[in-house]
Design a protein around this motif. Structure first.
Motif, PDB file in Angstrom:
ATOM      1  N   THR A   8      81.516  -2.561 100.268  1.00 52.29           N
ATOM      2  CA  THR A   8      80.801  -1.662  99.361  1.00 52.29           C
ATOM      3  C   THR A   8      79.518  -1.185 100.019  1.00 52.29           C
ATOM      4  OG1 THR A   8      79.515  -3.413  98.269  1.00 52.29           O
ATOM      5  CG2 THR A   8      81.634  -2.809  97.253  1.00 52.29           C
ATOM      6  N   TYR A   9      79.007  -0.086  99.521  1.00 53.02           N
ATOM      7  CA  TYR A   9      77.688   0.411  99.917  1.00 53.02           C
ATOM      8  C   TYR A   9      76.739   0.175  98.758  1.00 53.02           C
ATOM      9  CZ  TYR A   9      79.621   2.904 103.921  1.00 53.02           C
ATOM     10  OH  TYR A   9      80.209   3.211 105.108  1.00 53.02           O
ATOM     11  N   ALA A  32      82.323  16.001  89.213  1.00 45.70           N
ATOM     12  CA  ALA A  32      83.615  16.657  89.431  1.00 45.70           C
ATOM     13  C   ALA A  32      83.847  16.921  90.917  1.00 45.70           C
ATOM     14  CB  ALA A  32      83.694  17.954  88.636  1.00 45.70           C
ATOM     15  N   THR A  33      82.825  17.368  91.611  1.00 46.64           N
ATOM     16  CA  THR A  33      82.948  17.649  93.040  1.00 46.64           C
ATOM     17  C   THR A  33      83.245  16.384  93.831  1.00 46.64           C
ATOM     18  OG1 THR A  33      81.428  19.508  92.801  1.00 46.64           O
ATOM     19  CG2 THR A  33      81.773  18.695  95.031  1.00 46.64           C
ATOM     20  N   ALA A  34      82.652  15.265  93.404  1.00 48.96           N
ATOM     21  CA  ALA A  34      82.853  13.988  94.088  1.00 48.96           C
ATOM     22  C   ALA A  34      84.095  13.241  93.589  1.00 48.96           C
ATOM     23  CB  ALA A  34      81.624  13.107  93.902  1.00 48.96           C
ATOM     24  N   HIS A  35      84.778  13.802  92.590  1.00 45.63           N
ATOM     25  CA  HIS A  35      85.969  13.176  92.007  1.00 45.63           C
ATOM     26  C   HIS A  35      85.662  11.792  91.425  1.00 45.63           C
ATOM     27  CE1 HIS A  35      88.365  16.411  93.623  1.00 45.63           C
ATOM     28  NE2 HIS A  35      87.776  16.217  94.783  1.00 45.63           N
ATOM     29  N   PRO A  54      83.626   2.415  99.932  1.00 44.68           N
ATOM     30  CA  PRO A  54      83.470   3.451 100.956  1.00 44.68           C
ATOM     31  C   PRO A  54      84.090   4.808 100.627  1.00 44.68           C
ATOM     32  CG  PRO A  54      83.814   1.365 102.010  1.00 44.68           C
ATOM     33  CD  PRO A  54      84.017   1.133 100.521  1.00 44.68           C
ATOM     34  N   PRO A  55      85.338   4.883 100.133  1.00 42.54           N
ATOM     35  CA  PRO A  55      85.879   6.223  99.863  1.00 42.54           C
ATOM     36  C   PRO A  55      85.071   6.986  98.805  1.00 42.54           C
ATOM     37  CG  PRO A  55      87.651   4.592  99.859  1.00 42.54           C
ATOM     38  CD  PRO A  55      86.358   3.835  99.886  1.00 42.54           C
ATOM     39  N   THR A  56      84.612   6.279  97.787  1.00 40.01           N
ATOM     40  CA  THR A  56      83.826   6.910  96.724  1.00 40.01           C
ATOM     41  C   THR A  56      82.474   7.350  97.255  1.00 40.01           C
ATOM     42  OG1 THR A  56      84.928   5.419  95.177  1.00 40.01           O
ATOM     43  CG2 THR A  56      83.026   6.634  94.343  1.00 40.01           C
ATOM     44  N   TYR A  57      81.845   6.494  98.045  1.00 42.51           N
ATOM     45  CA  TYR A  57      80.556   6.829  98.657  1.00 42.51           C
ATOM     46  C   TYR A  57      80.692   8.068  99.540  1.00 42.51           C
ATOM     47  CZ  TYR A  57      76.637   6.592 101.905  1.00 42.51           C
ATOM     48  OH  TYR A  57      75.548   6.919 102.681  1.00 42.51           O
ATOM     49  N   HIS A  58      81.739   8.137 100.322  1.00 40.77           N
ATOM     50  CA  HIS A  58      81.935   9.286 101.214  1.00 40.77           C
ATOM     51  C   HIS A  58      82.159  10.575 100.416  1.00 40.77           C
ATOM     52  CE1 HIS A  58      81.726   6.912 104.812  1.00 40.77           C
ATOM     53  NE2 HIS A  58      82.692   6.115 104.384  1.00 40.77           N
ATOM     54  N   ARG A  59      82.899  10.494  99.317  1.00 42.45           N
ATOM     55  CA  ARG A  59      83.110  11.687  98.476  1.00 42.45           C
ATOM     56  C   ARG A  59      81.795  12.143  97.852  1.00 42.45           C
ATOM     57  NH1 ARG A  59      87.535   8.748  96.378  1.00 42.45           N
ATOM     58  NH2 ARG A  59      86.463   8.647  94.372  1.00 42.45           N
ATOM     59  N   LEU A  60      80.985  11.199  97.386  1.00 43.86           N
ATOM     60  CA  LEU A  60      79.694  11.568  96.801  1.00 43.86           C
ATOM     61  C   LEU A  60      78.786  12.164  97.865  1.00 43.86           C
ATOM     62  CD1 LEU A  60      77.755  11.693  94.410  1.00 43.86           C
ATOM     63  CD2 LEU A  60      77.060   9.347  94.970  1.00 43.86           C
ATOM     64  N   ARG A  61      78.761  11.550  99.025  1.00 40.43           N
ATOM     65  CA  ARG A  61      77.935  12.070 100.112  1.00 40.43           C
ATOM     66  C   ARG A  61      78.364  13.492 100.476  1.00 40.43           C
ATOM     67  NH1 ARG A  61      78.334   8.679 105.248  1.00 40.43           N
ATOM     68  NH2 ARG A  61      80.079  10.070 105.549  1.00 40.43           N
ATOM     69  N   THR A  62      79.656  13.742 100.499  1.00 41.21           N
ATOM     70  CA  THR A  62      80.161  15.082 100.797  1.00 41.21           C
ATOM     71  C   THR A  62      79.752  16.060  99.698  1.00 41.21           C
ATOM     72  OG1 THR A  62      82.015  14.183 102.047  1.00 41.21           O
ATOM     73  CG2 THR A  62      82.249  16.431 101.228  1.00 41.21           C
ATOM     74  N   PRO A  80      70.857  -0.891 108.274  1.00 43.96           N
ATOM     75  CA  PRO A  80      70.817   0.403 108.970  1.00 43.96           C
ATOM     76  C   PRO A  80      71.601   0.418 110.268  1.00 43.96           C
ATOM     77  CG  PRO A  80      68.775  -0.759 109.327  1.00 43.96           C
ATOM     78  CD  PRO A  80      69.594  -1.598 108.375  1.00 43.96           C
ATOM     79  N   HIS A  81      72.036  -0.740 110.768  1.00 44.14           N
ATOM     80  CA  HIS A  81      72.731  -0.790 112.046  1.00 44.14           C
ATOM     81  C   HIS A  81      74.242  -0.784 111.902  1.00 44.14           C
ATOM     82  CE1 HIS A  81      68.875  -1.402 113.828  1.00 44.14           C
ATOM     83  NE2 HIS A  81      68.657  -2.426 113.043  1.00 44.14           N
ATOM     84  N   ARG A  82      74.728  -0.841 110.668  1.00 39.83           N
ATOM     85  CA  ARG A  82      76.163  -0.858 110.451  1.00 39.83           C
ATOM     86  C   ARG A  82      76.721   0.539 110.720  1.00 39.83           C
ATOM     87  NH1 ARG A  82      77.774  -3.050 104.992  1.00 39.83           N
ATOM     88  NH2 ARG A  82      76.798  -1.171 104.273  1.00 39.83           N
ATOM     89  N   LYS A  83      77.835   0.586 111.422  1.00 41.89           N
ATOM     90  CA  LYS A  83      78.488   1.876 111.702  1.00 41.89           C
ATOM     91  C   LYS A  83      79.351   2.265 110.523  1.00 41.89           C
ATOM     92  CE  LYS A  83      78.602   1.299 116.655  1.00 41.89           C
ATOM     93  NZ  LYS A  83      79.428   1.242 117.830  1.00 41.89           N
ATOM     94  N   GLU A  84      79.492   3.563 110.299  1.00 40.27           N
ATOM     95  CA  GLU A  84      80.367   4.062 109.227  1.00 40.27           C
ATOM     96  C   GLU A  84      81.713   4.413 109.786  1.00 40.27           C
ATOM     97  OE1 GLU A  84      78.742   6.841 106.511  1.00 40.27           O
ATOM     98  OE2 GLU A  84      76.742   6.170 106.939  1.00 40.27           O
TER      99      GLU A  84
END
Length: 84
Positions: A8-9, A32-35, A54-62, A80-84
């Motif tokens: 999770t984020y 709606a845009t982030a589903h 992660p999938p939800t976070y990425h949709r919101l970020r988009t 802050p050092h974790r890779k996405e």
């Protein structure tokens, strides 16, 4: 060695709300845009929910037009050092 993807984020609700408003989006439009549901987004913004998969976070970020590696939606104590 590469770290596994996070389970999770930990997000910063105030940062989510600020970015959404900066873009001129209302709660329903952003959700709606982030589903995601409007209620879930509202809970995130209010800090009632702080963890996102992660999938939800990425949709919101988009939806909020935030490209990696920009981490402004994450809570300050998120690694802050974790890779996405």
């Amino acid at each position: 060695m590469e770290q596994p993807p996070p389970t999770t984020y930990l997000v910063n609700g105030a940062a989510i709300r600020t970015r959404r408003k900066d873009l001129g989006m209302d709660l329903a439009e952003c959700a709606a845009t982030a589903h995601i549901s409007r209620a879930y987004l509202n809970q995130l913004e209010l800090g009632l929910r702080r963890h996102m998969k992660p999938p939800t976070y990425h949709r919101l970020r988009t939806a909020l037009r935030i490209e990696p590696p920009d981490r402004r939606l994450l809570a300050p104590n998120e690694d802050p050092h974790r890779k996405e």
